[in-house]
Design an enzyme around this catalytic site. Structure first.
Site, PDB file in Angstrom:
ATOM      1  N   ALA A  66       0.821  -1.209   0.000  1.00 57.19           N
ATOM      2  CA  ALA A  66       0.000   0.000   0.000  1.00 57.19           C
ATOM      3  C   ALA A  66       0.854   1.258   0.000  1.00 57.19           C
ATOM      4  O   ALA A  66       1.851   1.360   0.692  1.00 57.19           O
ATOM      5  CB  ALA A  66      -0.933  -0.011   1.194  1.00 57.19           C
TER       6      ALA A  66
ATOM      7  N   ARG B 115       0.794   5.722  -0.273  1.00 52.98           N
ATOM      8  CA  ARG B 115       0.060   6.967  -0.123  1.00 52.98           C
ATOM      9  C   ARG B 115       0.505   7.930  -1.230  1.00 52.98           C
ATOM     10  O   ARG B 115       1.526   7.688  -1.868  1.00 52.98           O
ATOM     11  CB  ARG B 115       0.315   7.562   1.259  1.00 52.98           C
ATOM     12  CG  ARG B 115      -0.225   6.664   2.393  1.00 52.98           C
ATOM     13  CD  ARG B 115       0.093   7.266   3.753  1.00 52.98           C
ATOM     14  NE  ARG B 115      -0.291   8.664   3.819  1.00 52.98           N
ATOM     15  CZ  ARG B 115      -1.525   9.094   4.083  1.00 52.98           C
ATOM     16  NH1 ARG B 115      -2.489   8.234   4.322  1.00 52.98           N
ATOM     17  NH2 ARG B 115      -1.774  10.384   4.122  1.00 52.98           N
TER      18      ARG B 115
ATOM     19  N   SER C 100       4.829  13.635 -26.803  1.00 55.93           N
ATOM     20  CA  SER C 100       6.124  14.016 -27.356  1.00 55.93           C
ATOM     21  C   SER C 100       6.266  15.537 -27.420  1.00 55.93           C
ATOM     22  O   SER C 100       7.362  16.067 -27.550  1.00 55.93           O
ATOM     23  CB  SER C 100       6.344  13.386 -28.738  1.00 55.93           C
ATOM     24  OG  SER C 100       5.206  13.597 -29.538  1.00 55.93           O
TER      25      SER C 100
ATOM     26  N   HIS D 206      -2.384  19.241 -25.699  1.00 58.21           N
ATOM     27  CA  HIS D 206      -3.106  18.768 -26.884  1.00 58.21           C
ATOM     28  C   HIS D 206      -3.733  17.408 -26.624  1.00 58.21           C
ATOM     29  O   HIS D 206      -3.317  16.680 -25.724  1.00 58.21           O
ATOM     30  CB  HIS D 206      -2.164  18.687 -28.084  1.00 58.21           C
ATOM     31  CG  HIS D 206      -1.099  17.629 -27.963  1.00 58.21           C
ATOM     32  ND1 HIS D 206       0.013  17.773 -27.162  1.00 58.21           N
ATOM     33  CD2 HIS D 206      -0.990  16.402 -28.545  1.00 58.21           C
ATOM     34  CE1 HIS D 206       0.758  16.693 -27.258  1.00 58.21           C
ATOM     35  NE2 HIS D 206       0.176  15.832 -28.083  1.00 58.21           N
TER      36      HIS D 206
ATOM     37  N   CYS E  70     -28.066  -2.226 -18.078  1.00 62.10           N
ATOM     38  CA  CYS E  70     -26.723  -1.793 -18.481  1.00 62.10           C
ATOM     39  C   CYS E  70     -25.775  -1.922 -17.295  1.00 62.10           C
ATOM     40  O   CYS E  70     -26.065  -1.441 -16.194  1.00 62.10           O
ATOM     41  CB  CYS E  70     -26.778  -0.345 -18.968  1.00 62.10           C
ATOM     42  SG  CYS E  70     -25.159   0.448 -19.047  1.00 62.10           S
TER      43      CYS E  70
ATOM     44  N   HIS F  74     -22.325   1.963 -22.709  1.00 61.64           N
ATOM     45  CA  HIS F  74     -22.455   3.249 -22.026  1.00 61.64           C
ATOM     46  C   HIS F  74     -21.117   3.949 -22.195  1.00 61.64           C
ATOM     47  O   HIS F  74     -20.097   3.449 -21.693  1.00 61.64           O
ATOM     48  CB  HIS F  74     -22.752   2.946 -20.550  1.00 61.64           C
ATOM     49  CG  HIS F  74     -23.280   4.084 -19.755  1.00 61.64           C
ATOM     50  ND1 HIS F  74     -24.491   4.022 -19.099  1.00 61.64           N
ATOM     51  CD2 HIS F  74     -22.785   5.317 -19.472  1.00 61.64           C
ATOM     52  CE1 HIS F  74     -24.702   5.154 -18.438  1.00 61.64           C
ATOM     53  NE2 HIS F  74     -23.676   5.960 -18.659  1.00 61.64           N
TER      54      HIS F  74
ATOM     55  N   PHE G 163       5.011  -6.481 -17.398  1.00 60.97           N
ATOM     56  CA  PHE G 163       4.385  -7.670 -16.864  1.00 60.97           C
ATOM     57  C   PHE G 163       2.880  -7.624 -17.103  1.00 60.97           C
ATOM     58  O   PHE G 163       2.271  -8.584 -17.575  1.00 60.97           O
ATOM     59  CB  PHE G 163       4.703  -7.781 -15.369  1.00 60.97           C
ATOM     60  CG  PHE G 163       3.790  -8.683 -14.615  1.00 60.97           C
ATOM     61  CD1 PHE G 163       3.695 -10.021 -14.958  1.00 60.97           C
ATOM     62  CD2 PHE G 163       3.022  -8.202 -13.577  1.00 60.97           C
ATOM     63  CE1 PHE G 163       2.839 -10.873 -14.263  1.00 60.97           C
ATOM     64  CE2 PHE G 163       2.170  -9.036 -12.884  1.00 60.97           C
ATOM     65  CZ  PHE G 163       2.079 -10.367 -13.232  1.00 60.97           C
TER      66      PHE G 163
END
Lengths: 340, 340
Positions: A21, A23, A160, A165, A195, A292, A307
């Site tokens: 974990a 933060r 790049s 943009h 849905c 959706h 991986f």
């Protein structure tokens, strides 16, 4: 205790690894020094890009000159070519197709130093209008099957050029990830007759542990089976499979929530690199009842990508509930500190 | 002229973008300076890792002391935990499972400065025997459904320690990418009554434009619909769905081809970061007729990952035929230069 969680749409299992974990301050982002002497997207350099396809500019200015506030041009190094026919052919056992497609760049602002997170709502709205306008035009081309709007931010995000943009790629085939979402959503619909994304919105609102933002027409949350730390999804509350059918009211609401969410990420994670992608149904295709459209925002904070690429197995060291808490609590704290 | 190509197994379209064509020297890899004062995988530091699960070492040495030439330990920060039960549970509309699994590290050599590409054949073979031994042991655990052997090389490849090592993760679920390969290979088999991978081997041998290496039992080539520049696949020539069923002869042959292919990549691309993954059928599952185990080697040379992650759409600026040529011609040149 680590936990496997399954994405309800594409049925992908991810590992939420609490042992590792982290933060927000563990994701130290080095401020990038992308200083270049010359930027083709700055005012005065319009002649160095391909000619503008669309520009929002005062009526008394000439195309390809300064004055615009949003400008769309062809990508100078396009991955695909709109001049090619759509020809399918075999190569022994393999299948191929000519590289037809559109590949355009939306220059979002003349301000080289700004970014989506820092726009005022008006500017964000203008950018979204550029997306919608080009999307609707491309959707009229019968050769086009899919239109993907996306934004790469920061060097690690694959940008790049530093000037703010976005990009649009239109292709005669459907990207695999979207096809998987369509298939998964269809499966869910055939079982539940609802849905899956609408169901997620409901559950997220009831549970209220992964919500980030909500406004009139949109909602943003950390998905339950998030692949990446601080992965965030933005969905329209109205069921709609097609980004192109967004209403004027919704454009306003969409621009606001995108700016607001990206600003949280900008502040809490110190302007990290990220990608966002608009996932919508293919053009001329089904999906109306069960798909959706939505945006997936992926901050690029971890390096374990190879991986994951190869296996489709994601190990996420930040439970989405924690990420949601950081993006609300830490954001408030940071704003309060700033105002002092 | 750009071209779309379709992966015959998972039906993923990629864009082979010749407009952006690049040669090996365009992928300038900065030599990484990963100097650390202390390495837990060096001789003498055995007590700083979890205790060894397997080690190849002289009979007169003690476990967790120097002398070994290959050593397997639990990952100190495991993503999953072998002590947990496999419990499935729902969370509203979502599905989850306890984080059971194995997560081990294969320390491939005591030589901190070496890497797979530089091993002699004997050492490469010993590493493969460590994979096979742990694979077969984990496969006996009925809770295990999938065993993934992989190697992260270089910082960009996700390796947090520079000392040469691989990893094994065993899980009660099948990684999505592998499931897609199984489904795709099954589709192909039901249509053709042949293994799609066996067909690929045949076509690659006949065409001879993407081949990299071949030895007694293995073949290596650039796949027709390569996602990444210099992506390379290694397959056993004998049809086999199960890595665990590799024979002694094949282990020798496999170790050699892996070393040879990785050495080409090392020389031509100047020791780039990469990942390799062994894809094999799930444990206790079908796949015998239609699946074919193999290795995917993915050099990490491009930064366009976020877009690709989100869309499943890959833009590859190096046609695999060019990559194959570089890995044969430029390799020869480089070796000749060295020997002068």
């Amino acid at each position: 205790m680590p936990e496997y969680r399954k994405d309800p749409v594409v049925k992908r299992w991810v590992i939420i690894s609490t042992e590792r974990a982290k933060r927000p301050h563990d994701f130290q982002v080095q401020p990038e020094e992308v200083k270049v002497a010359f930027c083709p997207f700055d005012y005065g350099n319009e002649h160095t890009t391909p000619p503008e396809i669309l520009a929002f500019r005062p009526a008394d200015t000439q195309p390809n000159t300064p004055g615009w506030w949003v400008r769309v041009v062809s990508n100078k190094f396009p991955a695909v070519d709109p001049e090619l026919p759509v020809d399918r052919y075999g190569h022994g056992m393999y299948d191929a197709m000519t590289g037809f497609g559109y590949h355009e760049v939306i220059v979002e602002t003349p301000d080289h130093e700004s970014t989506f997170a820092l726009y005022d709502y008006k500017q964000a709205e203008e950018v979204v209008w550029a997306y919608v306008t080009r999307f609707r035009t491309m959707a009229k081309d019968e050769r086009v099957k899919y239109i993907l709007v996306f934004r790469n931010h920061g060097k690690e995000g694959g940008a790049s050029l530093a000037h703010p943009h976005s990009q649009i790629i239109a292709t005669p085939v459907v990207p695999k990830t979207v096809q998987e979402e369509l298939d998964g959503a269809k499966d869910y619909y055939s079982y539940k007759e609802r849905c899956v994304f609408c169901d997620m919105i409901n559950q997220e609102k009831i549970e209220n542990r992964r919500l980030i933002e909500e406004n009139e027409h949109f909602i943003a949350f950390e998905p339950y089976a998030a692949r990446f730390p601080f992965e965030t999804w933005v969905l329209p509350k109205r069921h709609s499979h097609d980004f192109g059918s967004i209403t004027e009211d919704e454009v306003r609401s969409f621009a606001r929530i995108m700016k607001d969410v990206l600003h949280r990420i900008y502040v809490v994670l110190n302007n990290p690199p990220y990608n966002f992608l608009i996932h919508t149904a293919p053009v001329f295709e089904e999906g109306k009842t069960y798909y959706h459209w939505h945006v997936e925002i992926i901050p690029r904070l971890t390096r374990v990508a190879g991986f994951e690429w190869g296996s489709g197995f994601y190990i996420n060291p930040v439970p989405p509930e924690d990420a949601a808490r950081y993006l609300t609590e830490n954001y408030q704290e940071a704003l309060e500190k700033q105002s002092k």
